[in-house]
Design a protein around this motif. Structure first.
Motif, mmCIF file in Angstrom:
data_model
loop_
_atom_site.group_PDB
_atom_site.id
_atom_site.type_symbol
_atom_site.label_atom_id
_atom_site.label_comp_id
_atom_site.label_asym_id
_atom_site.label_seq_id
_atom_site.Cartn_x
_atom_site.Cartn_y
_atom_site.Cartn_z
ATOM 1 N N ASP A 1 24.790 92.527 23.921
ATOM 2 C CA ASP A 1 25.593 93.216 24.918
ATOM 3 C C ASP A 1 24.859 94.470 25.385
ATOM 4 O OD1 ASP A 1 25.917 95.124 22.937
ATOM 5 O OD2 ASP A 1 28.026 94.670 22.553
ATOM 6 N N ASP A 2 25.515 95.270 26.211
ATOM 7 C CA ASP A 2 24.864 96.430 26.805
ATOM 8 C C ASP A 2 24.504 97.499 25.779
ATOM 9 O OD1 ASP A 2 23.891 97.291 29.314
ATOM 10 O OD2 ASP A 2 25.436 98.844 29.397
ATOM 11 N N SER A 3 25.176 97.456 24.644
ATOM 12 C CA SER A 3 24.864 98.414 23.585
ATOM 13 C C SER A 3 23.836 97.871 22.603
ATOM 14 C CB SER A 3 26.140 98.814 22.836
ATOM 15 O OG SER A 3 26.692 97.694 22.171
ATOM 16 N N GLY A 4 23.295 96.689 22.889
ATOM 17 C CA GLY A 4 22.233 96.107 22.072
ATOM 18 C C GLY A 4 22.713 95.331 20.868
ATOM 19 N N LYS A 5 24.014 95.159 20.731
ATOM 20 C CA LYS A 5 24.545 94.436 19.577
ATOM 21 C C LYS A 5 24.484 92.929 19.815
ATOM 22 C CE LYS A 5 27.699 98.030 17.905
ATOM 23 N NZ LYS A 5 29.102 98.389 17.577
ATOM 24 N N VAL A 6 24.089 92.194 18.781
ATOM 25 C CA VAL A 6 24.083 90.735 18.875
ATOM 26 C C VAL A 6 25.517 90.266 19.080
ATOM 27 C CG1 VAL A 6 23.554 88.588 17.688
ATOM 28 C CG2 VAL A 6 22.044 90.565 17.421
ATOM 29 N N SER A 7 25.704 89.404 20.071
ATOM 30 C CA SER A 7 27.057 89.016 20.482
ATOM 31 C C SER A 7 27.117 87.527 20.788
ATOM 32 C CB SER A 7 27.474 89.803 21.734
ATOM 33 O OG SER A 7 27.322 91.195 21.562
ATOM 34 N N ILE A 8 28.319 87.008 20.821
ATOM 35 C CA ILE A 8 28.546 85.656 21.324
ATOM 36 C C ILE A 8 28.885 85.784 22.801
ATOM 37 C CG2 ILE A 8 29.946 83.574 21.166
ATOM 38 C CD1 ILE A 8 30.494 84.362 18.239
ATOM 39 N N VAL A 9 28.063 85.172 23.635
ATOM 40 C CA VAL A 9 28.229 85.258 25.080
ATOM 41 C C VAL A 9 28.916 83.994 25.573
ATOM 42 C CG1 VAL A 9 27.034 85.492 27.290
ATOM 43 C CG2 VAL A 9 26.137 86.664 25.259
ATOM 44 N N HIS A 10 29.966 84.165 26.355
ATOM 45 C CA HIS A 10 30.678 83.038 26.969
ATOM 46 C C HIS A 10 30.436 83.109 28.481
ATOM 47 C CE1 HIS A 10 32.800 82.361 23.170
ATOM 48 N NE2 HIS A 10 33.067 83.659 23.156
ATOM 49 N N SER A 11 29.692 82.149 29.017
ATOM 50 C CA SER A 11 29.399 82.138 30.454
ATOM 51 C C SER A 11 30.370 81.226 31.186
ATOM 52 C CB SER A 11 27.962 81.689 30.704
ATOM 53 O OG SER A 11 27.802 80.325 30.336
ATOM 54 N N SER A 12 30.470 81.439 32.499
ATOM 55 C CA SER A 12 31.379 80.616 33.310
ATOM 56 C C SER A 12 30.642 79.578 34.142
ATOM 57 C CB SER A 12 32.210 81.521 34.232
ATOM 58 O OG SER A 12 31.370 82.298 35.056
#
Length: 353
Positions: free
Chosen positions: A211-222
Motif C-alpha cells: 500500500d501507500d505506506s509500504g506495508k505488504v497488503s492483499i490487493v483486490h482489483s476490479s
C-alpha cells in the motif's frame, strides 16, 4: 543452518511510496494533465475520439538530458499534429532481458553496475514530472510489480511486454492499474498468450502487493476494461499486414473482446531494422484509409539520432541521443513520418465528411 536468504547478499530498505511522492510532489496542473490524457486514451478506445494513438520515443531512457531534449521536440510536434494524432512519449525505465544486460535507468542509473536503484527511481520520477510539465503524456512498460506505487500517478499508458504477457503476476498487476494498457503478443508471434492476458486483466483479482505506506497488503482489483492487444511480430515473422490484422480481429471477436489493435512498428514487425519502421507505419495508414476500424494506435522507437550503440565501461565514448538498447530512427525521420501520417488521416477524414 540458515533456512532463509542463503543467496541474498544484502537487503536495503526503501522509503515508502507516500514518502517518495512527498520528495517529488505533483502539482494540480500535472495531475489534471495526466487525468485528461488518460481520458483521451479511453475515449479513443471507445471510439469517442477519432484520433490515432502514437506511442513514440527512445527504446529506453539512459540519459535524462537527451530525454528532455527529445521531449521538447516532441511536445511541439504533438501540438502541431493534435487534430489527428494523440502523441504519447515512451519513457521506459525498465528493460526485461533475455539473459543479462543493462536493465534500465531505475535498476542502474549510472550505467556502471552499481545498481543504485533508489537513486534511479528518484531520477526517473523527476524526469517524468519534467516531461509532464511540457504537456506530453507518458507511456512506460510495467515490469516490476512494486514500481507502480511509486510512479503510476505520472503515467498515462502502459505496456506489458512480450516476455511478461504470459505472467500471472503482470496480468494481476494490469487488472489494477489506472491506465489503458497494451499487451504485446508473445515472442513467437502468436496471439493466444495476449488474448488470454486480455481476458485475465479485464477481470478482478486478489494478490499480494504494497500500500501507500509500504506495508505488504492483499490487493483486490476490479479489472481493467481498457486493456488491448499490441501486435509486434515474433518468431521471425511480421503480423502488421491486413491479413494478420483481420485474423486478430476475429480472435478478439471470438473471445468477446473489444476490437482495439495497436501495431508496434519495431521489433519483428520491422525485422529488427529500425529504418523499416516508417514503411510499417505507411502500411498501417493505408489500412485505415481502406476502411479498417480496429487499428487505434501505433508504436515507434525513435531518438534524436539513429541506430544503437554498445554500452562500454568508458561512458565518455557514448554518442549523444543514441539508444543503448534497441535501434531507433532519428528525429528528422520521426518528424517526417508523423507529419505524413497526420496529413493522410486528415485528408481521409475530410473526404468522409
Amino acid at each position: 543452518m540458515s533456512l532463509e536468504n542463503s543467496n541474498i547478499a544484502s537487503i536495503q530498505r526503501l522509503v515508502t511510496p507516500q514518502q517518495f511522492k512527498k520528495q517529488f510532489p505533483v502539482n494540480d496542473s500535472i495531475s489534471a494533465h495526466v487525468e485528461q490524457s488518460r481520458l483521451t486514451l479511453r475515449n479513443i478506445l471507445d471510439r469517442k475520439d477519432k484520433r490515432l494513438i502514437v506511442i513514440v520515443g527512445p527504446c529506453s531512457v539512459h540519459d535524462t538530458k537527451a530525454a528532455i531534449d527529445y521531449a521538447k521536440r516532441l511536445a511541439k510536434l504533438a501540438d502541431e499534429l493534435k487534430d489527428d494524432l494523440f502523441i504519447v512519449m515512451r519513457v521506459y525505465f525498465e528493460k526485461p532481458r533475455t539473459t543479462v544486460g543493462w536493465k534500465g535507468l531505475i535498476n542502474d542509473p549510472y550505467l556502471d553496475g552499481s545498481f543504485q536503484i533508489e537513486k534511479g527511481m528518484s531520477i526517473g520520477r523527476q524526469l517524468m514530472i519534467d516531461i509532464n510539465e511540457l504537456g506530453l503524456p507518458i507511456a512506460n512498460e510495467a515490469l516490476d510489480p512494486i514500481a507502480p506505487q511509486y510512479m503510476q500517478d505520472l503515467i498515462s499508458w502502459s505496456a506489458i511486454g512480450a516476455r511478461t504477457t504470459e505472467s500471472q503476476t503482470h496480468r494481476e498487476m494490469a487488472s489494477g492499474l489506472s491506465v489503458p494498457i497494451g499487451f504485446k503478443n508473445g515472442t513467437d508471434g502468436g496471439l493466444e498468450v495476449a488474448i488470454n492476458a486480455l481476458q485475465s486483466a479485464s477481470n478482478g483479482h486478489s494478490f499480494l502487493g504494497i500500500d501507500d505506506s509500504g506495508k505488504v497488503s492483499i490487493v483486490h482489483s476490479s479489472g481493467n476494461e481498457y486493456s488491448h492487444i499490441v501486435l509486434r511480430g515474433g518468431g521471425g515473422k511480421q503480423n502488421y499486414d491486413s491479413v494478420n490484422v483481420k485474423l486478430t480481429e476475429r480472435e478478439l471477436a471470438a473471445n468477446n473482446l473489444p476490437s482495439n489493435i495497436m501495431v508496434d512498428c519495431s521489433h519483428a514487425n520491422s525485422s529488427k531494422n529500425p529504418e523499416l519502421q516508417p514503411l510499417v507505419l505507411e502500411n498501417i495508414s493505408q489500412q485505415i484509409l481502406e476502411g479498417n476500424k480496429s487499428l487505434i494506435g501505433v508504436m515507434l522507437e525513435s531518438h534524436i539520432n539513429a541506430g544503437t550503440q554498445t554500452l562500454t565501461a568508458d561512458k565518455s565514448k557514448l554518442e549523444y541521443g543514441v539508444s543503448i538498447t534497441d535501434g531507433c530512427i532519428d528525429w528528422s525521420t520521426t518528424e517526417s513520418a508523423l507529419r505524413k501520417l497526420a496529413k493522410k488521416l486528415s485528408d481521409f477524414r475530410n473526404s468522409e465528411n
